[in-house]
Motif scaffolding. Structure first.
Motif, mmCIF file in Angstrom:
data_model
loop_
_atom_site.group_PDB
_atom_site.id
_atom_site.type_symbol
_atom_site.label_atom_id
_atom_site.label_comp_id
_atom_site.label_asym_id
_atom_site.label_seq_id
_atom_site.Cartn_x
_atom_site.Cartn_y
_atom_site.Cartn_z
ATOM 1 N N GLU A 1 1.440 -0.937 7.866
ATOM 2 C CA GLU A 1 2.019 0.275 8.456
ATOM 3 C C GLU A 1 3.220 0.755 7.657
ATOM 4 O OE1 GLU A 1 2.570 0.737 12.783
ATOM 5 O OE2 GLU A 1 1.704 -1.269 12.948
ATOM 6 N N GLN A 2 3.977 -0.178 7.134
ATOM 7 C CA GLN A 2 5.198 0.161 6.405
ATOM 8 C C GLN A 2 4.936 0.476 4.934
ATOM 9 O OE1 GLN A 2 7.634 -3.277 7.252
ATOM 10 N NE2 GLN A 2 8.245 -2.516 9.268
ATOM 11 N N GLY A 3 3.659 0.498 4.557
ATOM 12 C CA GLY A 3 3.318 0.916 3.208
ATOM 13 C C GLY A 3 3.077 -0.180 2.199
ATOM 14 N N ALA A 4 2.956 -1.429 2.645
ATOM 15 C CA ALA A 4 2.684 -2.517 1.701
ATOM 16 C C ALA A 4 1.344 -2.265 1.012
ATOM 17 C CB ALA A 4 2.655 -3.854 2.435
ATOM 18 N N PRO A 5 1.250 -2.497 -0.291
ATOM 19 C CA PRO A 5 0.020 -2.213 -1.024
ATOM 20 C C PRO A 5 -1.059 -3.259 -0.769
ATOM 21 C CG PRO A 5 1.652 -3.181 -2.490
ATOM 22 C CD PRO A 5 2.339 -2.974 -1.171
ATOM 23 N N ALA A 6 -1.959 -2.963 0.141
ATOM 24 C CA ALA A 6 -3.070 -3.864 0.467
ATOM 25 C C ALA A 6 -4.388 -3.134 0.237
ATOM 26 C CB ALA A 6 -2.969 -4.324 1.914
ATOM 27 N N ASP A 7 -5.382 -3.870 -0.232
ATOM 28 C CA ASP A 7 -6.717 -3.302 -0.424
ATOM 29 C C ASP A 7 -7.652 -3.633 0.740
ATOM 30 O OD1 ASP A 7 -6.305 -2.207 -3.112
ATOM 31 O OD2 ASP A 7 -6.137 -4.293 -3.741
ATOM 32 N N VAL A 8 -7.467 -4.822 1.314
ATOM 33 C CA VAL A 8 -8.336 -5.294 2.398
ATOM 34 C C VAL A 8 -7.473 -5.910 3.489
ATOM 35 C CG1 VAL A 8 -10.199 -6.886 3.026
ATOM 36 C CG2 VAL A 8 -10.220 -5.790 0.774
ATOM 37 N N PHE A 9 -7.883 -5.713 4.738
ATOM 38 C CA PHE A 9 -7.208 -6.364 5.868
ATOM 39 C C PHE A 9 -8.246 -7.144 6.660
ATOM 40 C CE2 PHE A 9 -5.427 -5.866 10.371
ATOM 41 C CZ PHE A 9 -4.602 -6.965 10.256
ATOM 42 N N ALA A 10 -7.996 -8.437 6.853
ATOM 43 C CA ALA A 10 -8.865 -9.307 7.659
ATOM 44 C C ALA A 10 -8.009 -9.898 8.772
ATOM 45 C CB ALA A 10 -9.466 -10.410 6.803
ATOM 46 N N SER A 11 -8.328 -9.537 10.002
ATOM 47 C CA SER A 11 -7.502 -9.907 11.155
ATOM 48 C C SER A 11 -8.173 -10.986 12.000
ATOM 49 C CB SER A 11 -7.255 -8.660 12.016
ATOM 50 O OG SER A 11 -6.545 -8.988 13.192
ATOM 51 N N ALA A 12 -7.346 -11.752 12.713
ATOM 52 C CA ALA A 12 -7.868 -12.772 13.617
ATOM 53 C C ALA A 12 -8.152 -12.220 15.004
ATOM 54 C CB ALA A 12 -6.883 -13.941 13.715
#
Length: 271
Positions: free
Chosen positions: A78-89
């Motif tokens: 949300e704060q703009g961190a450069p991520a390509d993929v998000f895998a949540s629990a």
């Protein structure tokens, strides 16, 4: 002097540690050929292995795994961190990012999990059943309140409170035994493994080889347990969207499922 200072400043810079691959030779190459995966802490071992497989299949590509609590990772995105993929629990953190327009397409469920209670091998609090968690004096640690593992634990305790054989006093007793909150589920499990706490709630997949001989597992009654659902998606605006989609394909493939099963996860088709 100004020119010299400028040249010196231009030659200084810092790097970020990798969670799943070898270091890159130059910042420019890293920016264009590094796949950054934000993943729940419970996925550390499975995604670490898959990162090696992915890199072998994609020469010149480095996978950087960033493992932490799903809630922490969602906030960073949300704060703009450069991520390509998000895998949540859990699905909640994924929905938060979806509502903010930060997820590309529909998330895919790739794994499931269940919670267990672990105690030190020496078991100083003599916890032999789930009921014993409410005994006075038990030193219980949990992950932080918004971490999915802790949310699932509260759901389990809520079900116990509604069960006449446990009742609300059981839930109150367990909650009164909490002595600390940890950053994520792996941190809570490690506190128990080293004997700093008497028990914690964690995922079955968190009983990894490095702590397996240091802890005992206390099963949570099936009627009280909950199934944790893990979704994965490409982060909108990813500079490596094609690679990100290929990573998602690997995780959800039969090969990815075999790796996840090896590390204690339930297959997507499991109930």
């Amino acid at each position: 002097m100004a020119l010299v200072f400028s040249l010196l400043a231009g030659g200084c810079g810092g790097g970020q540690a990798s969670g799943g691959g070898s270091s890159s030779s130059s910042p420019a190459a890293e920016g264009s050929r590094t796949l950054t995966v934000f993943a729940a802490a419970s996925l550390t071992n499975a995604f670490g292995q898959l990162a090696g497989d992915f890199q072998k299949e994609h020469p010149g590509v480095r996978v950087r795994n960033n493992f932490d609590a799903s809630s922490t990772l969602a906030t960073q995105i949300e704060q703009g961190a450069p991520a390509d993929v998000f895998a949540s629990a859990d699905t909640q953190q994924m929905r938060i990012l979806q509502k903010k327009g930060l997820i590309e397409g529909a998330p895919r469920v790739f794994a499931k999990n269940r919670e267990v209670v672990i105690v030190p091998r020496s078991n100083p609090a003599h916890i032999r059943s789930f009921r014993d968690l409410a005994k006075p004096g038990v030193k219980l640690v949990l992950a932080a309140k918004d971490v999915p593992a802790a949310v699932y634990a509260m759901q389990i305790l809520g079900k116990a409170a509604r069960d006449p054989s446990y009742g609300s006093s059981f839930k109150k007793g367990v909650l009164s035994n909490i002595v600390s909150r940890e950053q994520d589920v792996r941190a809570a499990a490690n506190r128990v493994a080293v004997g700093d706490a008497d028990a914690t709630f964690c995922y079955a997949s968190d009983v990894t080889p490095d702590i397996r001989n240091k802890v005992k597992v206390v099963e949570i009654p099936r009627t009280l347990n909950v199934v944790a659902t893990y979704p994965i998606a490409v982060v909108k605006g990813s500079k490596n969207a094609r690679l990100a989609r290929e990573w998602v394909d690997l995780v959800t493939s039969q090969k990815g499922q075999r790796v996840l099963k090896k590390w204690g996860f339930m297959l997507v088709s499991s109930g």
